[in-house]
Scaffold this motif. Structure first.
Motif, PDB file in Angstrom:
ATOM      1  N   ASP A 197       0.857  -1.131   0.016  1.00 45.64           N
ATOM      2  CA  ASP A 197       0.047  -0.080   0.126  1.00 45.64           C
ATOM      3  C   ASP A 197       0.897   1.258  -0.066  1.00 45.64           C
ATOM      4  O   ASP A 197       1.577   1.385   0.902  1.00 45.64           O
ATOM      5  CB  ASP A 197      -0.828   0.014   1.413  1.00 45.64           C
TER       6      ASP A 197
ATOM      7  N   ASN B 248      -5.241   3.331   8.552  1.00 45.50           N
ATOM      8  CA  ASN B 248      -4.836   2.552   7.272  1.00 45.50           C
ATOM      9  C   ASN B 248      -4.611   1.217   7.397  1.00 45.50           C
ATOM     10  O   ASN B 248      -4.916   0.247   6.367  1.00 45.50           O
ATOM     11  CB  ASN B 248      -3.941   3.465   6.695  1.00 45.50           C
TER      12      ASN B 248
ATOM     13  N   ALA C 256      -6.160  -1.779   5.681  1.00 48.38           N
ATOM     14  CA  ALA C 256      -5.359  -2.647   4.576  1.00 48.38           C
ATOM     15  C   ALA C 256      -5.675  -3.958   4.878  1.00 48.38           C
ATOM     16  O   ALA C 256      -5.615  -4.921   4.163  1.00 48.38           O
ATOM     17  CB  ALA C 256      -4.018  -2.049   4.491  1.00 48.38           C
TER      18      ALA C 256
END
Length: 764
Positions: free
Chosen positions: A358, A406, A410
């Motif tokens: 990512d 995040n 993710a």
């Protein structure tokens, strides 16, 4: 005991020479019989017999199994398309069947027989010898079976018919080609197209034979048998009275058999084609169903090729598993970062060595670590409350929160993606696990399809072979030797027929003579006497025609008389066979009246007197005296007078015959009642003894001993006895009497004389 001896003698076999001699005397009868039989044989062969010829042919059966196809017909039998069990015996049965013979007769009009009229017998003609053809309506009610019809050719267009029907003579004239309706049938007579001057042909006669009778006759004359034990050759023989006709019948029979065989084989091929066509139609539908099942199976299981799809399944499963493993690594990294963020302080950095896919998260971590490094550097020179540090702490706190969010986001996304990948991998693993089952199912379907396709192609090939066999028909039978008649007839065999005639000509008279002799109860030869008794035979006297007395004058030429010669031989035998010193007193007797004892006594006395002996001839047959009549003398005083009347001189009793002084005859004398008593009187002995003193020979004619016992009464005064047996008159059973007399000595020195034998050729 005497009877036993007689039976033993009759059972003795004759000498072959004697047997042959007994038949040779009938040689004129035997020769006439042989000649007559040979003449009859000649007439039979010339005018009555029909020559029979043997027609021979050989055929070869190429295959005695079944069919005629060019392919492997055994495969068809395995399929059950052809069911047959042909063999040589089966083919023989087919050839000798009545249906084939009837077809031959019908097609070739063989039930109409033609004959050329002859003076004595009619001769069968056939083929080119017959100038006409006859068409008979055999469906009519009045078919003229076995009706002889005479046909005379008048000119080139007309002919005349003559026959006798229902005891009526019928005669009519017709034109060739005209339909004739008569009481004895409906028929048409056609002149053959190649015949010219038909009027020059001799008259014919024809008859129609019932087909059933003719079929039976022809089949009886036909023989079919294997030519050898191991091969496929058949030998055919046919007996016929006409060479060409017989050859045609056998040839047409073979042709008809071959035609029927070809027809049967063609029908077999046509039926086979029909069966194949029906089977091909069914197989075509079955193959379509198999192909449709393959399509449905692949569609249902989403496969094109099971093997290639299996490889794809493995590759896809491995790819999904690899990606899931990668996602797990990312999840593990994100979990570690999450743990670091949750457990660490703001002053702790986030590891930057992690490989995170990512980019945003990577940038945030990098920005966080940079900001943290700046704060650490700033904190070395400033206090915690420094606005710059506070600001940096606020920034780091915000970044930590953002990074944590995040990371968690993710991580959740990767977990979802990992589960999806694992599901896909599991799905491909499941598909892969189904591959062996699909392969087996598809293999079964493919095998069924291949079998049906192979059978379909095979049947197509066989169908083409059958079509070719129909297009070019060929028989499984081949004629090796065409029907051919022998040169000489097999029947009648002239040599054997003449030999049979000769044997019959010999057999008939010989058997007649044999049965005549067997059934004959009378004596016919000296040999028979010797076979029936041990009594010696003193001689035989042949049959003599004329006067009863053989010798009437001394100057007669005695050497010309065979009978006289045999009387001379009798004189010699009497001396040769005597037991005493002299056969002075001779007794002449027999079994029954008519055997010639008086004839023998009279002529023996004359024969002895002719050589100078003094002979006294006595008539002692007191019951039926006949001796004196032989000499044409009267019955005057005689023996009974001498016995009864005493004082009579015997010289007064004698009578003389002609001019023979040394022969004296003494008659029977007066008739007396008690003859047996009279003969036993002592005066008989006195008389005979006195005569023996005055005469050289005393011959006594006495009564037949088979009827009365008179002779036994005078036996004491007799030297020898002559027992007369007449040829073909005295019965064989009477020999028992003389055999008994001889064996028991009832009469002195008994001897047999056979009278009236067949005259023999004289020695001149």
């Amino acid at each position: 005991m005497n009877d036993i001896n007689f039976d033993l003698k009759t059972s003795e076999s004759k000498n072959l020479g004697q047997v042959f001699k007994s038949y040779t005397k009938y040689w004129p009868f035997i020769a006439a019989s042989v000649i007559a039989c040979l003449v009859l044989v000649f007439l039979y062969l010339r005018y009555l017999s029909q020559n029979q010829y043997e027609i021979n042919s050989t055929i070869y059966l190429k295959s005695i199994s079944s069919g005629k196809n060019t392919g492997d017909i055994e495969d068809f039998r395995d399929f059950g398309l052809i069911k047959s069990s042909h063999s040589l015996e089966d083919e023989i049965g087919i050839i000798t069947s009545s249906s084939i013979m009837e077809e031959v007769i019908t097609k070739n009009l063989l039930n109409i027989n033609f004959y050329a009229k002859g003076n004595i017998k009619d001769v069968e003609v056939y083929g080119e010898e017959v100038p006409i053809q006859i068409l008979i309506d055999e469906n009519a009610d009045n078919v003229p079976y076995n009706q002889f019809i005479d046909l005379t050719f008048l000119d080139e267009t007309t002919y005349q018919l003559n026959t006798e029907y229902e005891e009526q003579k019928i005669s009519s004239t017709h034109a060739f080609g005209e339909t004739i309706n008569t009481k004895f049938g409906t028929f048409t007579i056609l002149k053959k197209s190649e015949i010219n001057e038909i009027a020059s042909y001799k008259p014919l006669k024809f008859e129609l034979t019932d087909k059933e009778q003719l079929v039976s006759k022809y089949l009886g004359n036909l023989s079919v048998y294997p030519d050898n034990d191991t091969g496929s050759l058949l030998r055919m023989t046919f007996i016929s009275t006409h060479k060409i006709k017989g050859e045609d019948i056998l040839s047409k029979l073979i042709d008809t058999y071959i035609e029927r065989t070809i027809k049967y084989e063609n029908e077999l091929a046509e039926n086979t084609i029909k069966i194949i066509d029906n089977r091909l139609k069914l197989l075509s539908g079955e193959i379509e169903n198999v192909e449709k099942s393959v399509v449905d199976f692949k569609t249902r299981n989403v496969v094109t090729d099971v093997s290639s799809n299996a490889d794809t399944y493995i590759q896809q499963a491995n790819d999904y598993k690899e990606k899931a493993s990668d996602y797990q690594s990312q999840i593990n990294i994100l979990s570690q970062i999450e743990q670091t963020l949750l457990e660490g302080s703001i002053e702790n950095s986030i590891g930057g060595g992690f490989s995170i896919n990512d980019r945003t998260l990577t940038d945030q971590i990098s920005n966080y670590n940079t900001t943290l490094l700046e704060r650490q550097n700033l904190s070395q020179s400033a206090v915690t409350s420094n606005p710059m540090i506070v600001k940096l702490d606020a920034t780091l706190s915000n970044l930590r929160k953002s990074i944590l969010q995040n990371v968690q986001s993710a991580k959740n996304g990767l977990s979802l993606a990992q589960r999806s990948l694992q599901d896909n991998a599991n799905r491909y693993d499941a598909q892969l696990a189904r591959v062996p089952g699909m392969e087996k199912k598809l293999l079964d379907i493919s095998r069924d399809k291949s079998t049906k396709e192979g059978l379909y192609l095979y049947l197509l090939q066989k169908r083409e072979e059958e079509v070719l066999s129909l297009a070019a028909p060929a028989s499984s039978t081949r004629v090796i030797n065409q029907p051919k008649s022998g040169i000489y007839p097999i029947s009648p065999n002239k040599k054997l027929t003449y030999l049979a005639g000769l044997l019959i000509g010999l057999f008939l008279p010989i058997s007649t003579i044999y049965f005549k002799n067997t059934l004959n109860t009378k004596i016919s030869s000296v040999e028979e006497i010797n076979n029936l008794t041990q009594t010696p035979v003193v001689g035989e006297i042949p049959r003599h025609s004329g006067a009863k007395l053989i010798v009437t004058r001394q100057d007669e030429r005695e050497e010309q008389s065979q009978t006289l010669e045999l009387f001379r031989l009798l004189r010699f035998n009497l001396e040769y066979l005597k037991k005493d010193k002299k056969n002075q007193t001779l007794l002449i007797t027999s079994s029954i009246k008519g055997e010639g004892k008086t004839f023998i006594a009279a002529n023996l006395a004359l024969s002895l007197a002719s050589i100078g002996e003094k002979v006294a001839l006595l008539s002692l047959d007191l019951r039926q005296p006949s001796l004196m009549r032989y000499f044409n003398l009267d019955e005057k005083l005689g023996i009974t007078d001498f016995i009864i009347k005493k004082g009579i001189d015997k010289e007064a009793l004698f009578q003389h015959y002609n001019d023979i002084p040394n022969l004296k005859l003494m008659g029977a004398g007066m008739v007396v009642g008690q003859i047996s008593t009279t003969l036993m009187h002592e005066r008989i002995g006195v008389l005979i003894n006195e005569l023996k003193q005055d005469f050289d020979r005393v011959i006594i004619d006495t009564a037949p001993i088979g009827l009365v016992s008179d002779a036994y009464a005078i036996n004491p005064y007799v030297d020898s006895t002559i027992y007369v047996v007449r040829n073909n008159f005295t019965k064989k059973e009477h020999i028992r009497i003389v055999d008994n007399i001889y064996n028991n000595g009832k009469l002195n020195n008994c001897m047999i004389l056979l009278n009236e034998t067949e005259p023999k050729e004289a020695y001149n």
